[in-house]
Write an enzyme that holds these catalytic residues in place. Structure first.
Site, PDB file in Angstrom:
ATOM      1  N   GLY A  46      25.536  37.841  35.317  1.00 42.49           N
ATOM      2  CA  GLY A  46      26.021  38.031  36.694  1.00 42.49           C
ATOM      3  C   GLY A  46      26.171  39.511  37.013  1.00 42.49           C
ATOM      4  O   GLY A  46      26.942  40.203  36.353  1.00 42.49           O
ATOM      5  N   LEU A  72      32.142  42.962  39.435  1.00 44.58           N
ATOM      6  CA  LEU A  72      32.650  43.289  38.096  1.00 44.58           C
ATOM      7  C   LEU A  72      31.518  43.431  37.086  1.00 44.58           C
ATOM      8  O   LEU A  72      31.606  44.247  36.165  1.00 44.58           O
ATOM      9  CB  LEU A  72      33.642  42.232  37.607  1.00 44.58           C
ATOM     10  CG  LEU A  72      35.073  42.311  38.153  1.00 44.58           C
ATOM     11  CD1 LEU A  72      36.022  41.522  37.275  1.00 44.58           C
ATOM     12  CD2 LEU A  72      35.574  43.731  38.298  1.00 44.58           C
ATOM     13  N   GLY A  73      30.461  42.644  37.235  1.00 47.92           N
ATOM     14  CA  GLY A  73      29.310  42.750  36.328  1.00 47.92           C
ATOM     15  C   GLY A  73      28.727  44.157  36.404  1.00 47.92           C
ATOM     16  O   GLY A  73      28.425  44.784  35.380  1.00 47.92           O
ATOM     17  N   LYS A  94      49.637  35.957  36.682  1.00 51.12           N
ATOM     18  CA  LYS A  94      48.777  36.420  37.787  1.00 51.12           C
ATOM     19  C   LYS A  94      48.495  35.262  38.740  1.00 51.12           C
ATOM     20  O   LYS A  94      48.489  35.426  39.966  1.00 51.12           O
ATOM     21  CB  LYS A  94      47.478  36.988  37.199  1.00 51.12           C
ATOM     22  CG  LYS A  94      46.674  37.774  38.209  1.00 51.12           C
ATOM     23  CD  LYS A  94      45.528  38.535  37.571  1.00 51.12           C
ATOM     24  CE  LYS A  94      44.703  39.201  38.664  1.00 51.12           C
ATOM     25  NZ  LYS A  94      43.298  39.326  38.337  1.00 51.12           N
ATOM     26  N   GLU A 149      38.148  30.859  45.338  1.00 50.67           N
ATOM     27  CA  GLU A 149      38.338  30.315  43.987  1.00 50.67           C
ATOM     28  C   GLU A 149      39.576  29.415  43.965  1.00 50.67           C
ATOM     29  O   GLU A 149      40.255  29.286  42.944  1.00 50.67           O
ATOM     30  CB  GLU A 149      38.447  31.463  42.980  1.00 50.67           C
ATOM     31  CG  GLU A 149      37.156  32.268  42.880  1.00 50.67           C
ATOM     32  CD  GLU A 149      37.187  33.392  41.848  1.00 50.67           C
ATOM     33  OE1 GLU A 149      36.389  33.363  40.894  1.00 50.67           O
ATOM     34  OE2 GLU A 149      38.009  34.305  42.000  1.00 50.67           O
TER      35      GLU A 149
HETATM   36  P1  NAP Z   1      30.771  38.569  42.650  1.00 49.13           P
HETATM   37  O1  NAP Z   1      30.690  39.975  43.166  1.00 49.13           O
HETATM   38  O2  NAP Z   1      30.562  37.446  43.591  1.00 49.13           O
HETATM   39  O3  NAP Z   1      29.739  38.453  41.451  1.00 49.13           O
HETATM   40  C1  NAP Z   1      29.452  37.237  40.808  1.00 49.13           C
HETATM   41  C2  NAP Z   1      28.010  37.327  40.326  1.00 49.13           C
HETATM   42  O4  NAP Z   1      27.709  36.187  39.534  1.00 49.13           O
HETATM   43  C3  NAP Z   1      27.007  37.342  41.482  1.00 49.13           C
HETATM   44  O5  NAP Z   1      26.200  38.485  41.348  1.00 49.13           O
HETATM   45  C4  NAP Z   1      26.188  36.078  41.255  1.00 49.13           C
HETATM   46  O6  NAP Z   1      24.831  36.201  41.520  1.00 49.13           O
HETATM   47  C5  NAP Z   1      26.349  35.901  39.760  1.00 49.13           C
HETATM   48  N1  NAP Z   1      25.994  34.560  39.305  1.00 49.13           N
HETATM   49  C6  NAP Z   1      26.473  33.353  39.714  1.00 49.13           C
HETATM   50  N2  NAP Z   1      25.859  32.349  39.057  1.00 49.13           N
HETATM   51  C7  NAP Z   1      24.974  32.941  38.222  1.00 49.13           C
HETATM   52  C8  NAP Z   1      24.028  32.442  37.276  1.00 49.13           C
HETATM   53  N3  NAP Z   1      23.872  31.133  37.073  1.00 49.13           N
HETATM   54  N4  NAP Z   1      23.290  33.318  36.587  1.00 49.13           N
HETATM   55  C9  NAP Z   1      23.409  34.652  36.785  1.00 49.13           C
HETATM   56  N5  NAP Z   1      24.287  35.196  37.673  1.00 49.13           N
HETATM   57  C10 NAP Z   1      25.053  34.352  38.367  1.00 49.13           C
HETATM   58  O7  NAP Z   1      32.178  38.334  41.938  1.00 49.13           O
HETATM   59  P2  NAP Z   1      33.192  39.396  41.315  1.00 49.13           P
HETATM   60  O8  NAP Z   1      34.005  40.002  42.402  1.00 49.13           O
HETATM   61  O9  NAP Z   1      32.474  40.307  40.370  1.00 49.13           O
HETATM   62  O10 NAP Z   1      34.169  38.431  40.514  1.00 49.13           O
HETATM   63  C11 NAP Z   1      33.873  37.848  39.257  1.00 49.13           C
HETATM   64  C12 NAP Z   1      35.163  37.254  38.706  1.00 49.13           C
HETATM   65  O11 NAP Z   1      36.067  38.325  38.432  1.00 49.13           O
HETATM   66  C13 NAP Z   1      35.888  36.345  39.719  1.00 49.13           C
HETATM   67  O12 NAP Z   1      36.501  35.264  39.055  1.00 49.13           O
HETATM   68  C14 NAP Z   1      36.947  37.263  40.324  1.00 49.13           C
HETATM   69  O13 NAP Z   1      38.077  36.572  40.825  1.00 49.13           O
HETATM   70  C15 NAP Z   1      37.300  38.109  39.114  1.00 49.13           C
HETATM   71  N6  NAP Z   1      37.856  39.422  39.474  1.00 49.13           N
HETATM   72  C16 NAP Z   1      37.216  40.228  40.367  1.00 49.13           C
HETATM   73  C17 NAP Z   1      37.754  41.471  40.675  1.00 49.13           C
HETATM   74  C18 NAP Z   1      37.073  42.404  41.657  1.00 49.13           C
HETATM   75  O14 NAP Z   1      37.666  43.427  41.994  1.00 49.13           O
HETATM   76  N7  NAP Z   1      35.881  42.129  42.116  1.00 49.13           N
HETATM   77  C19 NAP Z   1      38.967  41.879  40.075  1.00 49.13           C
HETATM   78  C20 NAP Z   1      39.585  41.019  39.172  1.00 49.13           C
HETATM   79  C21 NAP Z   1      39.030  39.797  38.876  1.00 49.13           C
HETATM   80  P3  NAP Z   1      24.196  36.414  42.981  1.00 49.13           P
HETATM   81  O15 NAP Z   1      24.388  37.870  43.259  1.00 49.13           O
HETATM   82  O16 NAP Z   1      22.797  36.032  42.770  1.00 49.13           O
HETATM   83  O17 NAP Z   1      24.996  35.521  43.902  1.00 49.13           O
END
Ligand code: NAP
Length: 304
Positions: A8, A12-13, A183, A263
């Site tokens: 992903g 965060l990735g 949290k 979520e």
């Molecule tokens: P995000 O920006 O939506 O990124 C999620 C990624 O996962 C997207 O790029 C999506 O791909 C990918 N994905 C989904 N299914 C997949 C699969 N089968 N194979 C490969 N890639 C796949 O989410 P995020 O903000 O990074 O959050 C991730 C987690 O961290 C969540 O649970 C969130 O609550 C937690 N978190 C986030 C933050 C923050 O600041 N962002 C802070 C703390 C915790 P596509 O791009 O193709 O849709």
């Protein structure tokens, strides 16, 4: 050196993969489908903006179907995608494979841990903040901490050294579930109300009774799960977070307003389903859950 497979490339990735790669550690991205892989190749790599400066990281990417073994997997998907995403790569797990689960809330980590019991599952609770500009470009928006732990094994892995060399802030904890529950409880008290009242966190000061009723039920849930010390300070912690983040819109508010899936199942939904499982009455949390689902229905967003 063990390769970090990053599943992903969202906010965060990108944040994790970029920092690991610039420390010279081997990183391999796993993207969702051939279209995303082709978009990534056109973008030329990941872009991370920090302190106003943007850098490009040319990290190799592949699809789930690649055939190299996976020894360390960082799962950077949303909670509702995590189990299915891991299922697509699980046939590549080496015997000693370890997964790091970055998901918010609770429930998705347990689903992965119980479906692949041979892989060591580390749960991560992150207070860092990042958001995606577009495509494969993220902005690091908030310094924070990453708490790592394994509910089944209190031994810290030796590769935490990789996080030191990548300057990724982290602490090992022997009580990661307590961190995640705390949290989750803060999130349940604040985020759904900001969506229902269409307001910033600070405007919840105008709803003390609703906050108190939710905190009472969440505290009872924390006690029932073995966290009396977290329960005792919860109402005060909620007030402190509301003050410290008064000008902010909560992550759930931002998701709803951007038309993105929330979520909810892994946050408020998990609180309600855990209470039901242990026979604890939580009428305010249940009512909040129903009102939030109705609002999501009205906006045409998934209710789970
Ligand atoms: P995000 O920006 O939506 O990124 C999620 C990624 O996962 C997207 O790029 C999506 O791909 C990918 N994905 C989904 N299914 C997949 C699969 N089968 N194979 C490969 N890639 C796949 O989410 P995020 O903000 O990074 O959050 C991730 C987690 O961290 C969540 O649970 C969130 O609550 C937690 N978190 C986030 C933050 C923050 O600041 N962002 C802070 C703390 C915790 P596509 O791009 O193709 O849709």
């Amino acid at each position: 050196m063990t390769t970090w497979h990053v599943l992903g490339a969202g906010s965060l990735g990108i944040l994790w993969a970029s920092r690991l790669a610039r420390a010279g550690l081997p990183v391999q991205l796993i993207l969702r489908n051939p279209d995303r892989l082709s978009d990534y190749r056109n973008a030329g790599g990941l872009r991370l903006t920090e302190n106003g400066q943007t850098h490009l990281y040319r990290i190799p990417a592949e699809l789930a179907q690649a055939d190299t073994p996976i020894r360390r997997l960082l799962v950077a998907c949303k909670a509702y995608d995590a189990e299915n995403a891991v299922a697509q790569v699980a046939s590549r797990f080496a015997a000693s494979c370890e997964t790091l689960l970055l998901q918010n809330g609770l429930g998705s980590q347990q689903a992965v841990a119980s479906r692949w019991p041979a892989a060591r599952c580390l749960f991560v609770s992150s207070t860092e903040g990042a958001y995606r500009q577009n495509g494969f470009h993220a902005t690091f928006a908030g310094q924070g901490q990453n708490w790592l732990g394994d509910p089944n094994d209190s031994t810290a892995p030796a590769w935490l050294e990789d996080l030191v060399s990548a300057s990724i802030p982290h602490r090992w904890t022997t009580d990661i579930l307590g961190r995640l529950w705390h949290k989750l409880a803060l999130n349940c008290a604040i985020n759904p109300l900001t969506v229902l009242h269409d307001c910033r966190n600070g405007e919840l000061r105008a709803h003390p009774q609703a906050l108190d009723a939710l905190c009472d039920e969440l505290a009872a849930l924390l006690v029932a799960n073995g966290y009396p010390e977290l329960a005792a300070g919860l109402a005060e912690d909620v007030r402190r977070v509301i003050e410290a983040t008064a000008a902010n819109y909560s992550s759930m508010y931002q998701d709803v307003h951007a038309g993105r899936r929330t979520e909810i199942t892994y946050l408020l939904g998990h609180a309600c389903s855990t209470a039901a499982l242990i026979g604890l009455k939580v009428p305010h949390l249940d009512g909040l859950h129903r009102r939030l689902q109705t609002l999501l229905d009205r906006r045409g967003l998934p209710r789970d």
